[in-house]
Design a protein around this motif. Structure first.
Motif, mmCIF file in Angstrom:
data_model
loop_
_atom_site.group_PDB
_atom_site.id
_atom_site.type_symbol
_atom_site.label_atom_id
_atom_site.label_comp_id
_atom_site.label_asym_id
_atom_site.label_seq_id
_atom_site.Cartn_x
_atom_site.Cartn_y
_atom_site.Cartn_z
ATOM 1 N N PHE A 102 0.803 -1.160 -0.026
ATOM 2 C CA PHE A 102 -0.024 0.105 0.020
ATOM 3 C C PHE A 102 0.730 1.243 0.161
ATOM 4 C CE2 PHE A 102 -3.070 3.009 2.031
ATOM 5 C CZ PHE A 102 -3.830 3.173 1.180
ATOM 6 N N ALA A 103 2.116 1.146 0.502
ATOM 7 C CA ALA A 103 2.957 2.153 0.311
ATOM 8 C C ALA A 103 3.303 3.019 -0.891
ATOM 9 C CB ALA A 103 4.689 1.897 0.854
ATOM 10 N N SER A 104 3.075 1.942 -1.839
ATOM 11 C CA SER A 104 3.457 2.276 -3.486
ATOM 12 C C SER A 104 2.073 3.309 -3.844
ATOM 13 C CB SER A 104 3.578 1.184 -4.322
ATOM 14 O OG SER A 104 2.194 0.414 -4.237
ATOM 15 N N ALA A 105 0.897 2.455 -3.115
ATOM 16 C CA ALA A 105 -0.266 3.591 -3.595
ATOM 17 C C ALA A 105 -0.307 4.939 -3.233
ATOM 18 C CB ALA A 105 -1.483 2.832 -3.177
ATOM 19 N N LEU A 106 0.400 5.189 -2.082
ATOM 20 C CA LEU A 106 0.376 6.259 -1.289
ATOM 21 C C LEU A 106 1.196 7.160 -1.995
ATOM 22 C CD1 LEU A 106 0.050 5.301 2.415
ATOM 23 C CD2 LEU A 106 -1.644 6.417 1.178
ATOM 24 N N TRP A 107 2.447 6.669 -2.070
ATOM 25 C CA TRP A 107 3.226 7.302 -3.036
ATOM 26 C C TRP A 107 3.059 7.819 -4.241
ATOM 27 C CZ3 TRP A 107 5.260 5.403 -7.678
ATOM 28 C CH2 TRP A 107 6.307 6.264 -8.308
ATOM 29 N N ALA A 108 2.393 6.990 -5.007
ATOM 30 C CA ALA A 108 1.949 7.329 -6.445
ATOM 31 C C ALA A 108 0.718 8.330 -6.366
ATOM 32 C CB ALA A 108 1.111 6.005 -7.048
ATOM 33 N N LEU A 109 0.059 8.618 -5.454
ATOM 34 C CA LEU A 109 -1.004 9.777 -5.455
ATOM 35 C C LEU A 109 -0.481 10.994 -5.094
ATOM 36 C CD1 LEU A 109 -3.828 10.664 -5.356
ATOM 37 C CD2 LEU A 109 -4.094 10.222 -2.713
ATOM 38 N N ASP A 110 0.557 10.953 -4.225
ATOM 39 C CA ASP A 110 1.291 12.190 -3.840
ATOM 40 C C ASP A 110 2.193 12.582 -4.823
ATOM 41 O OD1 ASP A 110 2.255 14.171 -2.024
ATOM 42 O OD2 ASP A 110 3.974 13.090 -1.294
ATOM 43 N N PHE A 111 3.044 11.530 -5.406
ATOM 44 C CA PHE A 111 4.029 11.810 -6.573
ATOM 45 C C PHE A 111 3.268 12.503 -7.631
ATOM 46 C CE2 PHE A 111 6.510 9.785 -9.850
ATOM 47 C CZ PHE A 111 7.900 10.748 -9.877
ATOM 48 N N LEU A 112 2.345 11.911 -8.348
ATOM 49 C CA LEU A 112 1.518 12.430 -9.470
ATOM 50 C C LEU A 112 0.888 13.855 -9.219
ATOM 51 C CD1 LEU A 112 -0.280 9.009 -10.459
ATOM 52 C CD2 LEU A 112 1.650 10.427 -11.653
ATOM 53 N N CYS A 113 0.332 14.000 -7.970
ATOM 54 C CA CYS A 113 -0.165 15.163 -7.771
ATOM 55 C C CYS A 113 0.775 16.487 -7.702
ATOM 56 C CB CYS A 113 -0.837 15.435 -6.449
ATOM 57 S SG CYS A 113 -2.339 14.636 -6.057
ATOM 58 N N LEU A 114 2.040 16.334 -7.417
ATOM 59 C CA LEU A 114 3.148 16.923 -7.196
ATOM 60 C C LEU A 114 3.946 17.142 -8.587
ATOM 61 C CD1 LEU A 114 4.939 15.906 -4.094
ATOM 62 C CD2 LEU A 114 3.883 18.055 -4.443
ATOM 63 N N LEU A 115 3.996 15.939 -9.438
ATOM 64 C CA LEU A 115 4.343 16.384 -10.727
ATOM 65 C C LEU A 115 3.093 17.117 -11.621
ATOM 66 C CD1 LEU A 115 5.789 12.728 -11.977
ATOM 67 C CD2 LEU A 115 7.009 14.758 -10.742
ATOM 68 N N SER A 116 2.049 16.710 -11.506
ATOM 69 C CA SER A 116 1.301 17.783 -12.066
ATOM 70 C C SER A 116 1.196 19.108 -11.965
ATOM 71 C CB SER A 116 -0.391 17.091 -11.844
ATOM 72 O OG SER A 116 -1.321 17.746 -12.515
ATOM 73 N N LYS A 117 1.496 19.303 -10.707
ATOM 74 C CA LYS A 117 1.575 20.879 -10.308
ATOM 75 C C LYS A 117 2.910 21.391 -10.843
ATOM 76 C CE LYS A 117 -1.001 20.300 -5.971
ATOM 77 N NZ LYS A 117 -0.749 20.387 -4.675
ATOM 78 N N ALA A 118 3.933 20.559 -11.279
ATOM 79 C CA ALA A 118 5.242 21.080 -11.565
ATOM 80 C C ALA A 118 5.257 21.186 -13.177
ATOM 81 C CB ALA A 118 6.124 19.831 -11.171
#
Length: 212
Positions: A102-118
């Motif tokens: 489940f760590a990968s799911a939490l990471w992916a959500l945070d990661f993708l949001c930050l990349l989208s904003k970037a």
């Protein structure tokens, strides 16, 4: 090898990786629709170990977004889409106990949001039937399995559906003000309330014409 290169074919490189990419994008802007970059936040390609805590650390999300933001901005200035053509949680196929949890799911959500904003326009999660980090793979009995990463991707898709856009907010943050009042006040205990609307006490009034 450098000693076999034709002197006239050499390309002058200056400004580091970011500077060279920026120059490349400007030079070939009329011929490019997108620029693809590969990026993994962690890896075990040389046998190194990665823990769930490392995957959820800031360097694996915020750090990656900060690294790619200048590249995305450079591409945008040339009207080129910046995409990550390959990436996932742990380079070289993922690692059991991290990429399939489940760590990968939490990471992916945070990661993708930050990349989208970037400014990153697309991200292709590398996968396949024989790697740990694939969102949908095969179990030992040959049946299809939906892995934890899939749910992180699904939640991000739901979050950004219907042409959603990121908006600035200066009120929903953690911490306290100078007079020790919480900056986030979901129950409106420190603000002014009119119906379901809560305004900060500094507004003086809550509601009325043109109330935002």
């Amino acid at each position: 090898a450098p000693n076999r290169m034709d002197q006239g074919a050499r390309v002058a490189c200056a400004g580091g990786f970011l500077g060279n990419v920026s120059n490349y994008l400007k030079r070939f802007a009329s011929e490019l629709l997108s620029f693809s970059y590969h990026r993994y936040p962690t890896n075990h390609c040389a046998g190194g170990q990665v823990t769930p805590s490392e995957l959820l650390a800031d360097h694996a999300s915020i750090g990656m977004a900060e690294w790619m933001a200048p590249l995305a901005a450079s591409a945008a200035s040339s009207r080129i889409e910046f995409v990550v053509g390959e990436g996932n949680s742990v380079a070289c196929g993922g690692i059991p106990g991290v990429s399939d949890t489940f760590a990968s799911a939490l990471w992916a959500l945070d990661f993708l949001c930050l990349l989208s904003k970037a400014g990153v326009r697309q991200f292709n999660f590398h996968g396949g039937p024989d790697v740990v980090y694939t969102p949908i793979g095969f179990g030992r009995d040959g049946s299809l399995e939906v892995r934890p990463l899939y749910y992180g991707l699904r939640l991000f898709a739901e979050l950004t559906s219907d042409t959603s856009v990121w908006i600035e907010s200066d009120g929903i943050v953690s911490g306290r003000t100078a007079d020790n009042k919480p900056t986030a006040d979901p129950l409106c205990r420190h603000g002014l309330q009119t119906g379901a609307t809560c305004c900060t006490a500094s507004c003086g009034t809550c509601g009325g014409n043109d109330c935002g």
